[in-house]
Design a protein around this motif. Structure first.
Motif, short mmCIF file in Angstrom:
data_model
loop_
_atom_site.label_atom_id
_atom_site.label_comp_id
_atom_site.label_asym_id
_atom_site.label_seq_id
_atom_site.Cartn_x
_atom_site.Cartn_y
_atom_site.Cartn_z
N GLY A 61 42.53 -17.06 -3.07
CA GLY A 61 43.58 -16.51 -2.22
C GLY A 61 44.97 -16.74 -2.81
N PHE A 62 45.16 -17.93 -3.39
CA PHE A 62 46.46 -18.24 -4.00
C PHE A 62 46.75 -17.29 -5.16
CE2 PHE A 62 48.73 -20.64 -7.36
CZ PHE A 62 49.97 -20.73 -6.74
N GLN A 63 45.74 -17.06 -6.01
CA GLN A 63 45.97 -16.22 -7.18
C GLN A 63 46.16 -14.75 -6.82
OE1 GLN A 63 43.57 -17.85 -10.79
NE2 GLN A 63 45.80 -17.88 -10.94
N GLU A 64 45.62 -14.35 -5.69
CA GLU A 64 45.90 -12.99 -5.24
C GLU A 64 47.38 -12.81 -4.96
OE1 GLU A 64 43.48 -11.98 -1.89
OE2 GLU A 64 41.60 -12.08 -3.03
N GLN A 65 48.03 -13.85 -4.47
CA GLN A 65 49.45 -13.78 -4.16
C GLN A 65 50.33 -14.17 -5.34
OE1 GLN A 65 50.74 -15.43 -0.43
NE2 GLN A 65 48.82 -14.95 0.61
N TYR A 66 49.78 -15.00 -6.24
CA TYR A 66 50.57 -15.47 -7.39
C TYR A 66 49.73 -15.30 -8.66
CZ TYR A 66 53.42 -17.64 -3.76
OH TYR A 66 54.22 -17.86 -2.66
N PRO A 67 49.51 -14.05 -9.07
CA PRO A 67 48.60 -13.79 -10.20
C PRO A 67 49.10 -14.32 -11.54
CG PRO A 67 49.74 -11.78 -9.54
CD PRO A 67 50.05 -12.81 -8.50
N ASP A 68 50.40 -14.59 -11.64
CA ASP A 68 50.94 -15.03 -12.93
C ASP A 68 50.84 -16.54 -13.15
OD1 ASP A 68 51.64 -12.43 -13.54
OD2 ASP A 68 53.65 -12.61 -12.67
N VAL A 69 50.41 -17.26 -12.12
CA VAL A 69 50.29 -18.71 -12.26
C VAL A 69 48.93 -19.06 -12.85
CG1 VAL A 69 50.23 -20.92 -11.05
CG2 VAL A 69 51.86 -19.15 -10.34
N GLU A 70 48.95 -19.76 -13.95
CA GLU A 70 47.70 -20.24 -14.57
C GLU A 70 47.31 -21.56 -13.92
OE1 GLU A 70 45.98 -21.73 -18.92
OE2 GLU A 70 47.90 -20.66 -18.79
N ILE A 71 46.03 -21.68 -13.52
CA ILE A 71 45.57 -22.87 -12.82
C ILE A 71 44.73 -23.74 -13.74
CG2 ILE A 71 44.11 -23.73 -10.94
CD1 ILE A 71 44.92 -21.29 -9.32
N ASP A 72 45.07 -25.00 -13.81
CA ASP A 72 44.26 -26.01 -14.48
C ASP A 72 43.56 -26.82 -13.39
OD1 ASP A 72 43.13 -28.02 -15.97
OD2 ASP A 72 45.02 -28.88 -16.68
N ASN A 73 42.31 -26.48 -13.12
CA ASN A 73 41.52 -27.11 -12.06
C ASN A 73 40.89 -28.38 -12.63
OD1 ASN A 73 39.77 -27.80 -10.02
ND2 ASN A 73 38.79 -25.80 -9.86
N ASN A 74 41.39 -29.54 -12.19
CA ASN A 74 41.05 -30.80 -12.86
C ASN A 74 40.47 -31.80 -11.86
OD1 ASN A 74 40.83 -32.93 -14.60
ND2 ASN A 74 43.03 -33.25 -14.86
N PRO A 75 39.16 -31.75 -11.59
CA PRO A 75 38.58 -32.67 -10.60
C PRO A 75 38.49 -34.10 -11.10
CG PRO A 75 36.86 -31.34 -11.62
CD PRO A 75 38.18 -30.80 -12.13
N ALA A 76 38.63 -35.03 -10.15
CA ALA A 76 38.45 -36.47 -10.43
C ALA A 76 37.60 -37.03 -9.30
CB ALA A 76 39.79 -37.17 -10.52
N PRO A 77 36.30 -36.71 -9.29
CA PRO A 77 35.45 -37.11 -8.17
C PRO A 77 35.01 -38.55 -8.26
CG PRO A 77 34.14 -35.95 -9.79
CD PRO A 77 35.57 -35.93 -10.29
N GLY A 78 34.50 -39.05 -7.12
CA GLY A 78 33.89 -40.37 -7.10
C GLY A 78 34.58 -41.35 -6.19
N GLY A 79 33.77 -42.15 -5.48
CA GLY A 79 34.28 -43.27 -4.70
C GLY A 79 35.14 -42.89 -3.52
N ALA A 80 34.87 -41.73 -2.93
CA ALA A 80 35.64 -41.30 -1.75
C ALA A 80 37.14 -41.33 -2.01
CB ALA A 80 35.29 -42.14 -0.54
N GLY A 81 37.53 -40.82 -3.18
CA GLY A 81 38.94 -40.73 -3.50
C GLY A 81 39.48 -41.84 -4.39
N SER A 82 38.73 -42.93 -4.55
CA SER A 82 39.26 -44.05 -5.32
C SER A 82 39.41 -43.71 -6.80
CB SER A 82 38.38 -45.29 -5.15
OG SER A 82 37.05 -45.05 -5.61
N ALA A 83 38.51 -42.87 -7.34
CA ALA A 83 38.62 -42.48 -8.74
C ALA A 83 39.87 -41.64 -8.96
CB ALA A 83 37.38 -41.70 -9.18
N LEU A 84 40.16 -40.74 -8.03
CA LEU A 84 41.37 -39.92 -8.14
C LEU A 84 42.60 -40.80 -8.04
CD1 LEU A 84 42.08 -36.50 -6.55
CD2 LEU A 84 43.71 -38.35 -6.22
N ASP A 85 42.60 -41.71 -7.08
CA ASP A 85 43.76 -42.56 -6.88
C ASP A 85 44.08 -43.36 -8.15
OD1 ASP A 85 45.78 -43.78 -5.10
OD2 ASP A 85 44.59 -45.60 -5.35
#
Length: 428
Positions: A61-85
Protein backbone atom coordinates in the motif's frame (compact mmCIF):
# COMPACT_ATOMS: atom_id res chain seq x y z
CA UNK A 1 12.54 -27.53 32.63
CA UNK A 2 16.22 -26.73 32.37
CA UNK A 3 17.33 -24.62 29.41
CA UNK A 4 20.76 -23.25 28.67
CA UNK A 5 20.71 -19.65 27.47
CA UNK A 6 22.83 -16.52 27.33
CA UNK A 7 21.08 -14.22 29.79
CA UNK A 8 20.35 -10.60 28.96
CA UNK A 9 22.72 -9.54 31.76
CA UNK A 10 25.56 -11.56 30.21
CA UNK A 11 24.70 -10.16 26.78
CA UNK A 12 24.91 -6.63 28.11
CA UNK A 13 28.26 -7.33 29.73
CA UNK A 14 29.56 -8.98 26.58
CA UNK A 15 28.49 -6.27 24.14
CA UNK A 16 28.64 -3.13 26.24
CA UNK A 17 25.14 -2.14 25.08
CA UNK A 18 23.59 -1.02 28.34
CA UNK A 19 20.33 0.67 27.48
CA UNK A 20 19.80 4.28 28.46
CA UNK A 21 23.35 4.65 29.77
CA UNK A 22 24.83 3.65 26.40
CA UNK A 23 22.45 5.89 24.48
CA UNK A 24 22.83 8.98 26.66
CA UNK A 25 24.65 11.81 24.97
CA UNK A 26 24.90 10.17 21.56
CA UNK A 27 22.70 12.73 19.84
CA UNK A 28 25.52 15.24 20.09
CA UNK A 29 27.81 13.34 17.73
CA UNK A 30 25.38 11.56 15.43
CA UNK A 31 25.28 14.56 13.12
CA UNK A 32 27.82 13.13 10.68
CA UNK A 33 25.56 10.23 9.64
CA UNK A 34 25.30 10.40 5.87
CA UNK A 35 21.81 11.03 4.53
CA UNK A 36 20.72 8.81 1.67
CA UNK A 37 17.28 10.04 0.70
CA UNK A 38 15.17 7.62 -1.32
CA UNK A 39 16.04 4.32 0.39
CA UNK A 40 13.84 3.47 3.36
CA UNK A 41 15.34 0.90 5.70
CA UNK A 42 12.71 -0.69 7.95
CA UNK A 43 13.87 -2.89 10.85
CA UNK A 44 11.18 -5.12 12.36
CA UNK A 45 10.59 -8.58 13.83
CA UNK A 46 7.60 -9.69 11.75
CA UNK A 47 8.66 -12.99 10.22
CA UNK A 48 6.27 -15.56 11.79
CA UNK A 49 2.73 -16.68 10.95
CA UNK A 50 0.63 -14.00 9.27
CA UNK A 51 2.95 -11.23 10.48
CA UNK A 52 5.09 -11.21 7.36
CA UNK A 53 2.02 -11.18 5.11
CA UNK A 54 0.62 -8.23 7.08
CA UNK A 55 3.85 -6.28 6.69
CA UNK A 56 3.95 -7.04 2.97
CA UNK A 57 0.38 -5.75 2.61
CA UNK A 58 1.40 -2.56 4.41
CA UNK A 59 4.46 -2.05 2.21
CA UNK A 60 2.46 -2.73 -0.94
CA UNK A 61 0.00 0.00 0.00
CA UNK A 62 2.84 2.39 0.81
CA UNK A 63 4.57 1.78 -2.51
CA UNK A 64 1.35 2.38 -4.40
CA UNK A 65 1.40 5.90 -2.98
CA UNK A 66 5.18 6.39 -3.00
CA UNK A 67 6.49 4.33 -5.95
CA UNK A 68 9.83 6.14 -6.05
CA UNK A 69 10.87 5.10 -2.55
CA UNK A 70 13.15 2.07 -2.49
CA UNK A 71 12.51 -0.17 0.53
CA UNK A 72 15.20 -2.07 2.39
CA UNK A 73 13.16 -4.62 4.37
CA UNK A 74 15.50 -5.67 7.16
CA UNK A 75 14.00 -8.07 9.75
CA UNK A 76 15.62 -8.69 13.14
CA UNK A 77 13.45 -11.45 14.62
CA UNK A 78 13.79 -13.28 17.90
CA UNK A 79 13.14 -13.00 21.61
CA UNK A 80 9.89 -11.04 21.40
CA UNK A 81 11.70 -7.94 20.25
CA UNK A 82 14.89 -8.28 22.28
CA UNK A 83 17.00 -9.11 19.22
CA UNK A 84 15.75 -6.00 17.44
CA UNK A 85 16.31 -3.84 20.49
CA UNK A 86 19.92 -5.00 20.80
CA UNK A 87 20.52 -4.45 17.08
CA UNK A 88 19.07 -0.93 17.12
CA UNK A 89 21.03 0.14 20.19
CA UNK A 90 24.21 -1.20 18.65
CA UNK A 91 23.56 0.67 15.41
CA UNK A 92 22.91 3.91 17.26
CA UNK A 93 26.21 3.46 19.07
CA UNK A 94 27.86 2.80 15.67
CA UNK A 95 26.21 5.94 14.24
CA UNK A 96 24.32 3.93 11.59
CA UNK A 97 20.64 4.13 12.59
CA UNK A 98 18.03 2.77 10.16
CA UNK A 99 15.31 4.94 8.66
CA UNK A 100 12.74 3.55 11.07
CA UNK A 101 12.22 0.60 13.36
CA UNK A 102 9.33 -1.20 14.96
CA UNK A 103 8.94 -0.60 18.69
CA UNK A 104 6.33 -0.96 21.37
CA UNK A 105 5.43 2.54 22.52
CA UNK A 106 5.13 3.62 26.16
CA UNK A 107 8.03 2.78 28.45
CA UNK A 108 10.03 1.08 25.67
CA UNK A 109 10.56 4.50 24.15
CA UNK A 110 12.15 6.09 27.22
CA UNK A 111 15.80 5.11 26.69
CA UNK A 112 15.59 6.68 23.24
CA UNK A 113 13.75 9.80 24.38
CA UNK A 114 16.11 10.14 27.35
CA UNK A 115 19.02 10.05 24.90
CA UNK A 116 17.26 12.45 22.53
CA UNK A 117 17.76 10.19 19.50
CA UNK A 118 14.15 10.18 18.29
CA UNK A 119 12.70 13.02 16.26
CA UNK A 120 9.32 14.45 17.20
CA UNK A 121 6.59 13.35 14.79
CA UNK A 122 4.09 15.96 15.98
CA UNK A 123 3.94 17.53 12.52
CA UNK A 124 2.88 14.21 10.97
CA UNK A 125 -0.23 14.09 13.15
CA UNK A 126 -2.71 16.32 11.33
CA UNK A 127 -6.02 17.28 12.91
CA UNK A 128 -7.92 14.43 11.27
CA UNK A 129 -5.43 11.85 12.56
CA UNK A 130 -5.45 13.27 16.08
CA UNK A 131 -9.24 13.18 16.23
CA UNK A 132 -9.40 9.63 14.85
CA UNK A 133 -6.83 8.00 17.16
CA UNK A 134 -7.82 6.55 20.52
CA UNK A 135 -6.65 8.81 23.35
CA UNK A 136 -5.18 5.88 25.30
CA UNK A 137 -3.02 4.97 22.31
CA UNK A 138 -1.82 8.53 21.78
CA UNK A 139 -0.80 8.63 25.43
CA UNK A 140 1.62 5.72 25.04
CA UNK A 141 2.94 7.20 21.78
CA UNK A 142 4.14 10.23 23.72
CA UNK A 143 5.86 9.17 26.97
CA UNK A 144 7.35 12.63 27.45
CA UNK A 145 4.20 14.50 26.32
CA UNK A 146 5.65 14.78 22.82
CA UNK A 147 4.62 12.42 20.04
CA UNK A 148 7.60 10.36 18.91
CA UNK A 149 5.89 7.32 17.38
CA UNK A 150 3.01 6.36 15.11
CA UNK A 151 1.04 3.34 16.44
CA UNK A 152 -0.21 0.97 13.76
CA UNK A 153 -2.31 -1.57 15.65
CA UNK A 154 -3.66 -2.88 18.96
CA UNK A 155 -3.42 -6.51 19.99
CA UNK A 156 -5.23 -8.06 22.92
CA UNK A 157 -2.88 -10.08 25.10
CA UNK A 158 -5.33 -11.73 27.50
CA UNK A 159 -6.76 -14.34 25.12
CA UNK A 160 -7.17 -18.06 25.69
CA UNK A 161 -7.45 -19.74 22.29
CA UNK A 162 -8.63 -23.32 21.96
CA UNK A 163 -9.28 -26.14 19.51
CA UNK A 164 -13.06 -26.56 19.34
CA UNK A 165 -12.95 -30.27 18.47
CA UNK A 166 -10.69 -31.08 21.40
CA UNK A 167 -12.69 -29.25 24.05
CA UNK A 168 -15.85 -30.91 22.76
CA UNK A 169 -14.15 -34.30 22.91
CA UNK A 170 -12.90 -33.62 26.42
CA UNK A 171 -16.33 -32.36 27.44
CA UNK A 172 -15.32 -28.98 28.86
CA UNK A 173 -16.87 -25.56 28.31
CA UNK A 174 -14.25 -22.77 28.07
CA UNK A 175 -16.97 -20.20 28.68
CA UNK A 176 -17.49 -21.72 32.12
CA UNK A 177 -13.88 -21.33 33.32
CA UNK A 178 -14.30 -18.62 35.93
CA UNK A 179 -10.76 -17.96 37.15
CA UNK A 180 -7.14 -19.00 36.54
CA UNK A 181 -7.31 -21.76 39.16
CA UNK A 182 -10.31 -23.34 37.41
CA UNK A 183 -8.30 -23.48 34.19
CA UNK A 184 -5.91 -25.92 35.86
CA UNK A 185 -8.71 -28.50 36.17
CA UNK A 186 -9.56 -28.10 32.49
CA UNK A 187 -5.92 -28.58 31.45
CA UNK A 188 -5.82 -31.74 33.54
CA UNK A 189 -8.96 -33.03 31.83
CA UNK A 190 -7.41 -32.47 28.40
CA UNK A 191 -4.26 -34.29 29.54
CA UNK A 192 -6.31 -37.21 30.80
CA UNK A 193 -7.95 -37.43 27.37
CA UNK A 194 -4.54 -37.71 25.66
CA UNK A 195 -4.03 -34.12 24.55
CA UNK A 196 -1.51 -31.45 25.49
CA UNK A 197 -3.33 -29.10 27.82
CA UNK A 198 -1.54 -25.86 26.90
CA UNK A 199 0.71 -25.30 23.88
CA UNK A 200 3.24 -23.12 25.66
CA UNK A 201 6.87 -22.48 24.76
CA UNK A 202 9.63 -22.07 27.36
CA UNK A 203 12.63 -21.82 25.02
CA UNK A 204 12.55 -18.07 25.65
CA UNK A 205 11.11 -16.39 28.70
CA UNK A 206 8.72 -13.85 27.17
CA UNK A 207 5.77 -16.26 26.79
CA UNK A 208 5.94 -17.12 30.48
CA UNK A 209 6.25 -13.45 31.47
CA UNK A 210 3.04 -12.70 29.57
CA UNK A 211 1.32 -15.76 31.04
CA UNK A 212 2.30 -14.74 34.56
CA UNK A 213 1.15 -11.14 34.21
CA UNK A 214 -2.18 -12.34 32.79
CA UNK A 215 -2.62 -14.82 35.63
CA UNK A 216 -1.84 -12.02 38.11
CA UNK A 217 -4.59 -9.86 36.58
CA UNK A 218 -6.98 -12.80 36.47
CA UNK A 219 -6.44 -13.63 40.13
CA UNK A 220 -6.00 -10.19 41.68
CA UNK A 221 -7.24 -7.59 39.20
CA UNK A 222 -5.84 -4.75 37.13
CA UNK A 223 -5.31 -2.51 40.16
CA UNK A 224 -2.85 -5.00 41.66
CA UNK A 225 -1.09 -5.35 38.31
CA UNK A 226 -0.77 -1.60 37.87
CA UNK A 227 0.51 -1.28 41.42
CA UNK A 228 3.21 -3.79 40.54
CA UNK A 229 4.28 -2.12 37.29
CA UNK A 230 4.47 1.22 39.10
CA UNK A 231 7.03 -0.33 41.46
CA UNK A 232 4.71 -0.08 44.47
CA UNK A 233 5.34 -3.65 45.56
CA UNK A 234 4.86 -3.38 49.32
CA UNK A 235 2.06 -5.75 50.30
CA UNK A 236 2.11 -7.68 47.01
CA UNK A 237 4.16 -10.69 48.10
CA UNK A 238 1.18 -13.02 48.53
CA UNK A 239 -0.35 -12.06 45.19
CA UNK A 240 2.90 -12.49 43.26
CA UNK A 241 3.63 -15.83 44.93
CA UNK A 242 0.14 -17.18 44.30
CA UNK A 243 0.29 -16.33 40.60
CA UNK A 244 3.71 -17.95 40.23
CA UNK A 245 2.58 -21.11 41.99
CA UNK A 246 -0.25 -21.46 39.49
CA UNK A 247 2.10 -20.97 36.54
CA UNK A 248 4.25 -23.81 37.91
CA UNK A 249 1.16 -26.02 38.12
CA UNK A 250 0.21 -25.13 34.56
CA UNK A 251 3.67 -26.34 33.56
CA UNK A 252 2.60 -29.95 34.15
CA UNK A 253 0.35 -29.57 31.10
CA UNK A 254 2.65 -27.62 28.76
CA UNK A 255 3.77 -29.07 25.43
CA UNK A 256 6.27 -31.91 25.91
CA UNK A 257 8.69 -30.04 23.65
CA UNK A 258 8.03 -26.65 25.27
CA UNK A 259 11.75 -26.00 25.73
CA UNK A 260 12.53 -26.45 22.04
CA UNK A 261 9.68 -24.68 20.21
CA UNK A 262 8.77 -21.11 19.30
CA UNK A 263 5.32 -19.67 20.00
CA UNK A 264 4.07 -20.28 16.45
CA UNK A 265 5.15 -23.91 16.61
CA UNK A 266 3.10 -24.24 19.79
CA UNK A 267 0.20 -22.56 18.04
CA UNK A 268 0.53 -25.09 15.21
CA UNK A 269 -0.13 -27.83 17.78
CA UNK A 270 -3.54 -26.28 18.42
CA UNK A 271 -4.19 -26.19 14.68
CA UNK A 272 -3.06 -29.80 14.23
CA UNK A 273 -5.28 -31.11 17.02
CA UNK A 274 -2.48 -31.97 19.42
CA UNK A 275 -3.08 -29.25 22.02
CA UNK A 276 -6.28 -27.95 23.54
CA UNK A 277 -5.34 -24.39 24.56
CA UNK A 278 -2.80 -21.64 24.05
CA UNK A 279 -2.48 -18.29 25.77
CA UNK A 280 -1.34 -15.72 23.22
CA UNK A 281 -2.08 -12.33 21.77
CA UNK A 282 -4.35 -11.81 18.79
CA UNK A 283 -1.44 -12.47 16.45
CA UNK A 284 -2.18 -16.17 16.92
CA UNK A 285 -5.34 -15.66 14.84
CA UNK A 286 -3.24 -14.57 11.88
CA UNK A 287 -1.65 -18.01 11.83
CA UNK A 288 -5.07 -19.65 11.99
CA UNK A 289 -6.22 -17.73 8.94
CA UNK A 290 -3.08 -18.69 7.06
CA UNK A 291 -3.76 -22.36 7.85
CA UNK A 292 -7.46 -22.21 6.83
CA UNK A 293 -8.36 -23.10 10.41
CA UNK A 294 -11.91 -21.80 10.70
CA UNK A 295 -13.07 -19.46 13.44
CA UNK A 296 -15.76 -20.91 15.74
CA UNK A 297 -15.83 -24.30 14.01
CA UNK A 298 -12.09 -25.11 14.18
CA UNK A 299 -10.91 -22.66 16.83
CA UNK A 300 -12.39 -20.18 19.23
CA UNK A 301 -11.31 -18.12 22.21
CA UNK A 302 -12.39 -16.67 25.53
CA UNK A 303 -10.82 -13.90 27.59
CA UNK A 304 -8.27 -15.50 29.88
CA UNK A 305 -10.19 -16.66 32.96
CA UNK A 306 -10.70 -13.83 35.42
CA UNK A 307 -10.04 -11.08 32.84
CA UNK A 308 -13.49 -10.54 31.39
CA UNK A 309 -13.88 -6.82 30.65
CA UNK A 310 -10.08 -6.34 30.45
CA UNK A 311 -8.29 -5.60 27.17
CA UNK A 312 -4.55 -5.90 27.82
CA UNK A 313 -3.03 -3.85 25.01
CA UNK A 314 0.01 -4.74 22.93
CA UNK A 315 0.75 -1.94 20.47
CA UNK A 316 3.24 -1.75 17.61
CA UNK A 317 4.55 1.55 16.34
CA UNK A 318 7.26 3.07 14.15
CA UNK A 319 9.61 5.93 15.01
CA UNK A 320 12.05 8.31 13.30
CA UNK A 321 15.63 8.04 14.59
CA UNK A 322 17.43 11.39 14.55
CA UNK A 323 19.51 12.21 12.56
CA UNK A 324 17.82 10.07 9.91
CA UNK A 325 19.41 8.54 6.79
CA UNK A 326 16.24 9.15 4.71
CA UNK A 327 14.14 11.79 6.46
CA UNK A 328 11.70 12.45 3.62
CA UNK A 329 11.02 8.76 2.92
CA UNK A 330 10.75 8.04 6.65
CA UNK A 331 8.25 10.85 7.18
CA UNK A 332 6.20 9.55 4.24
CA UNK A 333 6.16 6.02 5.69
CA UNK A 334 5.20 7.12 9.19
CA UNK A 335 2.46 9.34 7.80
CA UNK A 336 1.16 6.42 5.77
CA UNK A 337 1.11 4.12 8.83
CA UNK A 338 -1.33 6.53 10.43
CA UNK A 339 -3.80 6.42 7.54
CA UNK A 340 -7.05 4.51 7.18
CA UNK A 341 -5.67 2.72 4.12
CA UNK A 342 -2.63 1.40 5.96
CA UNK A 343 -4.60 0.18 8.95
CA UNK A 344 -7.26 -1.44 6.78
CA UNK A 345 -4.57 -3.36 4.89
CA UNK A 346 -2.39 -4.37 7.83
CA UNK A 347 -4.63 -5.23 10.76
CA UNK A 348 -7.01 -7.85 9.30
CA UNK A 349 -4.01 -9.96 8.26
CA UNK A 350 -1.99 -9.31 11.41
CA UNK A 351 -4.87 -10.31 13.68
CA UNK A 352 -5.08 -6.92 15.40
CA UNK A 353 -7.48 -4.00 15.55
CA UNK A 354 -6.81 -0.43 14.36
CA UNK A 355 -6.01 2.41 16.78
CA UNK A 356 -8.01 4.75 14.56
CA UNK A 357 -11.72 4.81 15.37
CA UNK A 358 -12.80 5.68 11.82
CA UNK A 359 -11.49 2.55 10.08
CA UNK A 360 -14.31 0.54 8.52
CA UNK A 361 -14.66 -2.93 10.00
CA UNK A 362 -16.23 -4.34 6.83
CA UNK A 363 -12.96 -5.86 5.67
CA UNK A 364 -12.16 -7.39 9.06
CA UNK A 365 -12.91 -11.05 9.74
CA UNK A 366 -15.59 -11.92 12.33
CA UNK A 367 -13.03 -12.62 15.06
CA UNK A 368 -11.53 -9.14 14.80
CA UNK A 369 -14.96 -7.55 14.60
CA UNK A 370 -15.65 -9.33 17.89
CA UNK A 371 -12.37 -8.01 19.28
CA UNK A 372 -13.29 -4.46 18.29
CA UNK A 373 -16.58 -4.89 20.14
CA UNK A 374 -14.69 -6.30 23.13
CA UNK A 375 -12.35 -3.30 23.16
CA UNK A 376 -15.25 -0.88 22.98
CA UNK A 377 -16.98 -2.71 25.83
CA UNK A 378 -13.89 -3.15 28.01
CA UNK A 379 -13.68 -1.53 31.42
CA UNK A 380 -9.87 -1.49 31.65
CA UNK A 381 -7.09 -1.44 29.05
CA UNK A 382 -3.77 -2.02 30.80
CA UNK A 383 -0.49 -2.12 28.93
CA UNK A 384 1.86 -5.08 29.32
CA UNK A 385 5.22 -6.04 30.79
CA UNK A 386 6.20 -8.75 28.30
CA UNK A 387 5.65 -6.43 25.36
CA UNK A 388 7.48 -3.48 26.76
CA UNK A 389 4.81 -0.85 27.24
CA UNK A 390 4.19 -1.01 30.99
CA UNK A 391 7.73 -0.90 32.43
CA UNK A 392 11.04 0.60 31.41
CA UNK A 393 13.36 -1.70 29.44
CA UNK A 394 15.75 -1.96 32.39
CA UNK A 395 12.94 -3.28 34.61
CA UNK A 396 11.68 -5.54 31.84
CA UNK A 397 15.17 -7.00 31.54
CA UNK A 398 15.28 -7.76 35.26
CA UNK A 399 11.90 -9.48 35.01
CA UNK A 400 12.95 -11.46 31.93
CA UNK A 401 16.16 -12.59 33.59
CA UNK A 402 14.16 -13.59 36.66
CA UNK A 403 11.89 -15.73 34.51
CA UNK A 404 14.83 -17.24 32.63
CA UNK A 405 16.02 -18.56 35.98
CA UNK A 406 12.48 -19.48 37.04
CA UNK A 407 12.13 -21.72 33.98
CA UNK A 408 15.23 -23.58 35.11
CA UNK A 409 14.49 -23.82 38.84
CA UNK A 410 10.73 -23.31 39.33
CA UNK A 411 11.75 -21.74 42.65
CA UNK A 412 8.66 -19.74 43.60
CA UNK A 413 10.16 -18.15 46.74
CA UNK A 414 13.28 -16.87 44.98
CA UNK A 415 11.29 -15.68 41.95
CA UNK A 416 8.75 -13.87 44.11
CA UNK A 417 11.47 -11.91 45.85
CA UNK A 418 13.27 -11.08 42.64
CA UNK A 419 10.06 -9.84 41.04
CA UNK A 420 9.30 -7.69 44.07
CA UNK A 421 12.84 -6.27 43.83
CA UNK A 422 12.93 -5.85 40.04
CA UNK A 423 12.35 -2.08 39.96
CA UNK A 424 14.94 -1.40 42.64
CA UNK A 425 17.43 -3.78 41.02
CA UNK A 426 17.02 -1.89 37.75
CA UNK A 427 17.65 1.41 39.50
CA UNK A 428 14.06 2.67 39.64
Amino acid sequence: MIHERLSRRRYVKATGVTGAVSLAGLSGYLGDVRRQDGTLEIVHWWTAGGEEDALNALLEGFQEQYPDVEIDNNPAPGGAGSALDAAIRSRIVDQTPPSTFQIWPGESLRPYTDADVLASVEDLWDEEMREAYLASVMDVASPEDALVSVPLNIHRLNNLFYNVGIVEDVGVDPEGIEDPADLLEVLAAADDAGYTGMAHQTSTEWSTVQLWETVLIGQHGVETFEQYVAGETDGLEEQVRESLELVVEYGDYFSPDAGAIAWDEGNAQVIDGEAAFIHQGDWAAGQYGEADFEYESGWDYVPFPGTEGVYSMVIDSFVMPEPNPSPEATAAFLSYCGTIDAQERFNPIKGSIPPRTDVSTDGFPPFLQNQIEAFQGSDEQPTTIAHGTAVRPEVKSEIEETFARFLETEDVDETTQRLLDAHEAAGF
